[in-house]
Enzyme design. Sequence first.
Site, PDB file in Angstrom:
ATOM      1  N   SER A  12       0.807  -1.216   0.000  1.00 18.36           N
ATOM      2  CA  SER A  12       0.000   0.000   0.000  1.00 18.36           C
ATOM      3  C   SER A  12       0.843   1.270   0.000  1.00 18.36           C
ATOM      4  O   SER A  12       0.309   2.376  -0.107  1.00 18.36           O
ATOM      5  CB  SER A  12      -0.943   0.014   1.210  1.00 18.36           C
ATOM      6  OG  SER A  12      -0.216   0.201   2.418  1.00 18.36           O
ATOM      7  N   THR A 101      16.665  -0.834   2.353  1.00 20.59           N
ATOM      8  CA  THR A 101      18.054  -0.614   2.757  1.00 20.59           C
ATOM      9  C   THR A 101      18.163  -0.605   4.281  1.00 20.59           C
ATOM     10  O   THR A 101      17.174  -0.559   4.995  1.00 20.59           O
ATOM     11  CB  THR A 101      18.577   0.720   2.198  1.00 20.59           C
ATOM     12  OG1 THR A 101      17.770   1.796   2.729  1.00 20.59           O
ATOM     13  CG2 THR A 101      18.491   0.744   0.685  1.00 20.59           C
ATOM     14  N   HIS A 155      16.680  13.137  -0.957  1.00 23.72           N
ATOM     15  CA  HIS A 155      15.470  12.327  -0.986  1.00 23.72           C
ATOM     16  C   HIS A 155      14.291  13.104  -0.412  1.00 23.72           C
ATOM     17  O   HIS A 155      14.462  14.155   0.208  1.00 23.72           O
ATOM     18  CB  HIS A 155      15.664  11.031  -0.189  1.00 23.72           C
ATOM     19  CG  HIS A 155      16.497  10.004  -0.887  1.00 23.72           C
ATOM     20  ND1 HIS A 155      17.874  10.078  -0.925  1.00 23.72           N
ATOM     21  CD2 HIS A 155      16.152   8.892  -1.587  1.00 23.72           C
ATOM     22  CE1 HIS A 155      18.341   9.034  -1.613  1.00 23.72           C
ATOM     23  NE2 HIS A 155      17.314   8.309  -2.020  1.00 23.72           N
ATOM     24  N   LYS A 159      11.640  10.039   4.112  1.00 21.85           N
ATOM     25  CA  LYS A 159      12.626   8.953   4.217  1.00 21.85           C
ATOM     26  C   LYS A 159      13.187   8.943   5.633  1.00 21.85           C
ATOM     27  O   LYS A 159      13.579   9.990   6.164  1.00 21.85           O
ATOM     28  CB  LYS A 159      13.746   9.152   3.200  1.00 21.85           C
ATOM     29  CG  LYS A 159      14.749   8.008   3.156  1.00 21.85           C
ATOM     30  CD  LYS A 159      15.704   8.180   1.983  1.00 21.85           C
ATOM     31  CE  LYS A 159      16.749   7.073   1.935  1.00 21.85           C
ATOM     32  NZ  LYS A 159      16.155   5.733   1.796  1.00 21.85           N
TER      33      LYS A 159
END
EC number: 1.17.1.8
Length: 267
Positions: A12, A101, A155, A159
């Site tokens: 999702s 990551t 980014h 994040k």
Amino acid sequence: MSRINIVVAGASGKMGSEALRMIEKDPTLHLVGCVDLRYNGQKVSEIDGLPKLDAKFYNDINQCFKEVKADVLIDLTSPKVGYKHTKAALLHGVRPVVGTTGFTTEQLEELTELAKEKQIGGIIAPNFAMGAVLMMQFSKMAAKFFPDIEIIEKHHDQKVDAPSGTAIKTAELIQETRQSKQQGRSDEEEIIEGARGANYDGMKIHSVRLPGLIAHQEVIFAGPGETLTIKHDSYHRESFMSGIRFAIDQVVNLTELIYGLEHLMLD
């Protein structure tokens, strides 16, 4: 040609929903289940904004693997959850393709040994954008000749980790060819702590987090009278799908866990 049965974890989310759209368009892929904390028991087609697919959501990955026949897991979650999902996939004979990551060295070693024991292939990649993988490899090549380096990664502001996995992987690859050195003045002083970025083997890594960004990185090399910049930009999450699709085709023929898409792209 038989279809590859796929389970998507983190379905999702922004990356996960993009993976669902990729699967919907590809007749050789078949979505058999989704793993997410939300929507347990609901079908993908019942969720606004997601493709019209009949696969069901599960909030427990082990239950999902028990109820559906999966060939490949695509995991696009977080380091803590991704580690658990990858381990569960290997234990159930499902091949993981992981875009999460932040795995520790110990976790990677454990998963590598488990894949070897089970004779099951898997892929963990800090970045699935083909251009980003090439950017990292070109940076490794350049570092042999330009040891003075700074990495700037940018980014979106949601994040959670910094530096990014791509920046860390880039620094690790650079370290393989770069002559180790501490850059700048020995008496350099930060007036505001952190102004010069993170220190990795003497080179600096800077993380930028702003709304509107997706995933961007530049590696700046400098020598007497010149600079070289190697840069990659992902403007849409679709940029990661070609690498994920490539990894799916590769992982079904592997019998070991691979860390880094470059090992498959450049062999």
